[in-house]
Design a protein around this motif. Structure first.
Motif, PDB file in Angstrom:
ATOM      1  N   TYR A   1       0.814  -1.217   0.000  1.00 26.13           N
ATOM      2  CA  TYR A   1       0.000   0.000   0.000  1.00 26.13           C
ATOM      3  C   TYR A   1       0.850   1.271   0.000  1.00 26.13           C
ATOM      4  O   TYR A   1       0.325   2.374  -0.156  1.00 26.13           O
TER       5      TYR A   1
ATOM      6  N   GLN B   1      -5.616   5.368   5.597  1.00 28.08           N
ATOM      7  CA  GLN B   1      -5.730   4.656   4.324  1.00 28.08           C
ATOM      8  C   GLN B   1      -6.914   3.697   4.327  1.00 28.08           C
ATOM      9  O   GLN B   1      -7.261   3.123   5.365  1.00 28.08           O
ATOM     10  N   GLU B   2      -7.493   3.521   3.156  1.00 27.49           N
ATOM     11  CA  GLU B   2      -8.513   2.497   2.975  1.00 27.49           C
ATOM     12  C   GLU B   2      -7.819   1.173   2.659  1.00 27.49           C
ATOM     13  O   GLU B   2      -7.164   1.041   1.631  1.00 27.49           O
ATOM     14  N   ILE B   3      -7.955   0.223   3.557  1.00 29.05           N
ATOM     15  CA  ILE B   3      -7.308  -1.082   3.416  1.00 29.05           C
ATOM     16  C   ILE B   3      -8.390  -2.130   3.164  1.00 29.05           C
ATOM     17  O   ILE B   3      -9.423  -2.139   3.850  1.00 29.05           O
ATOM     18  N   ASP B   4      -8.166  -3.003   2.198  1.00 29.80           N
ATOM     19  CA  ASP B   4      -9.210  -3.986   1.871  1.00 29.80           C
ATOM     20  C   ASP B   4      -9.405  -4.983   3.016  1.00 29.80           C
ATOM     21  O   ASP B   4      -8.490  -5.248   3.800  1.00 29.80           O
ATOM     22  N   TRP B   5     -10.615  -5.506   3.081  1.00 33.10           N
ATOM     23  CA  TRP B   5     -11.020  -6.379   4.184  1.00 33.10           C
ATOM     24  C   TRP B   5     -10.140  -7.622   4.289  1.00 33.10           C
ATOM     25  O   TRP B   5      -9.773  -8.041   5.386  1.00 33.10           O
ATOM     26  N   GLU B   6      -9.787  -8.201   3.166  1.00 36.10           N
ATOM     27  CA  GLU B   6      -8.970  -9.415   3.181  1.00 36.10           C
ATOM     28  C   GLU B   6      -7.622  -9.154   3.843  1.00 36.10           C
ATOM     29  O   GLU B   6      -7.128  -9.968   4.631  1.00 36.10           O
ATOM     30  N   THR B   7      -7.017  -8.004   3.531  1.00 38.58           N
ATOM     31  CA  THR B   7      -5.723  -7.654   4.132  1.00 38.58           C
ATOM     32  C   THR B   7      -5.870  -7.448   5.633  1.00 38.58           C
ATOM     33  O   THR B   7      -5.042  -7.925   6.429  1.00 38.58           O
TER      34      THR B   7
ATOM     35  N   GLN C   1      -8.092  -8.723   7.610  1.00 41.93           N
ATOM     36  CA  GLN C   1      -8.325 -10.018   8.247  1.00 41.93           C
ATOM     37  C   GLN C   1      -7.026 -10.827   8.360  1.00 41.93           C
ATOM     38  O   GLN C   1      -6.803 -11.523   9.347  1.00 41.93           O
TER      39      GLN C   1
ATOM     40  N   TYR D   1      -8.868  -1.509  13.649  1.00 40.26           N
ATOM     41  CA  TYR D   1      -8.239  -0.638  12.650  1.00 40.26           C
ATOM     42  C   TYR D   1      -8.660   0.809  12.893  1.00 40.26           C
ATOM     43  O   TYR D   1      -9.848   1.106  13.011  1.00 40.26           O
TER      44      TYR D   1
END
Length: 305
Positions: free
Chosen positions: A223, A266-272, A274, A292
């Motif tokens: 990221y 930052q916008e971090i995707d859910w999979e990351t 988790q 988060y």
């Protein structure tokens, strides 16, 4: 943006003039600020400089070994193991400003000890402009600015990058051909993991913070954050196996910024996210949950203390 071709020779000249025929020590942490200041000073005064890396016990995972490898070309490099002394100073301290001042004073005392051994009259630091602004205002003290003790046993403190922002320091580092692991390294606070632990700093909390920060830096590298970190913020009930536990709560934070004066989460995707929580809770039995942090700066600061 700084004109590096003008700044570098001027900074070296300033260092050489300030120190003259005397000796100096420089506080080397391995971050881009102190590393760039060390490179400038080493080029300016050579063997008159003694770089000092103090292992406070508050450093990132593998930090000391990396410093030893990266700066081995500086023959006068000193690595000081002061873990016990720093932890003793922090015992029972819970107030963030008191922590910073305790760390700042202990840093100076360690540098003074080495300075006496090498007969150095000056201290060089990698202080940059945001450090001064935050310390001179009412935001927080930096261990190397507002966190300094009132009495310092040096004839002078030299801060060649005092008017630069972080992105300008990186430009200087690149021009000096510092390794990418240094020039592009994300910021790390001078007081280290102590400001990523709410309340008293203990050996147990430090181990949790160190391992969690390692996970976060690894998982969020793609990221390209300005800064990514994990902080131990308290305890909460959880379940491990079939047992109830009252474990540590780890807050994950990742921000984008230009100079650290303001920042956006930052916008971090859910999979990351988790994957991060799974690693942190799975690799440490004493962690019960991971959260988060979505707060920008302002109103929050980037670090927790």
């Amino acid at each position: 943006m700084v004109d590096v071709e003008t700044f570098i020779p001027e900074a070296k000249a300033e260092i050489a003039e300030a120190i003259g025929d005397d000796n100096a020590v420089i506080a080397l942490s391995g971050g881009v600020d102190s590393s760039t200041a060390a490179a400038l000073a080493y080029d300016a005064i050579g063997d008159q400089l003694t770089p000092v890396y103090v292992d406070t016990g508050l450093m990132r995972k593998g930090e000391t070994e990396q410093i030893r490898e990266t700066f081995e070309y500086m023959d006068s490099l000193r690595i000081v193991d002061a873990t016990d002394r720093f932890l003793d100073e922090l015992e029972g301290v819970t107030d963030p400003e008191e922590k910073r001042h305790a760390i700042g004073e202990q840093f100076i005392r360690e540098f003074e000890t080495v300075a006496r051994e090498v007969e150095a009259d000056y201290l060089v630091q990698g202080t940059i402009y945001p450090d001064r602004i935050e310390s001179e205002g009412t935001i927080k003290s930096h261990h190397n600015v507002g966190g300094l003790p009132d009495v310092v046993d040096f004839d002078g403190i030299v801060e060649p990058m005092r008017d630069l922002y972080k992105d300008e320091v990186r430009e200087v580092a690149r021009e000096l051909d510092l390794e990418e692991i240094i020039s592009e390294r994300m910021p790390f606070p001078g007081p280290g993991l102590a400001v990523r632990i709410i309340g008293e700093v203990t050996a147990e909390k430090l181990e949790v913070a160190r391992e969690a920060n390692h996970v976060v830096e690894e998982e969020l590298e793609e990221y390209e954050p300005w800064q990514a970190l994990a902080a131990v913020i308290g305890k909460a009930t959880g379940v491990k196996g079939d047992n109830r536990v009252h474990g540590w709560v780890v807050a994950v934070r990742s921000v984008e910024s230009r100079d650290g004066m303001t920042a956006r989460a930052q916008e971090i995707d859910w999979e990351t996210l988790q994957r991060i929580q799974s690693r942190i809770t799975g690799e440490n039995d004493t962690v019960s949950r991971v959260v988060y942090d979505v707060t920008h700066k302002p109103p929050a600061t980037i670090e927790y203390e």
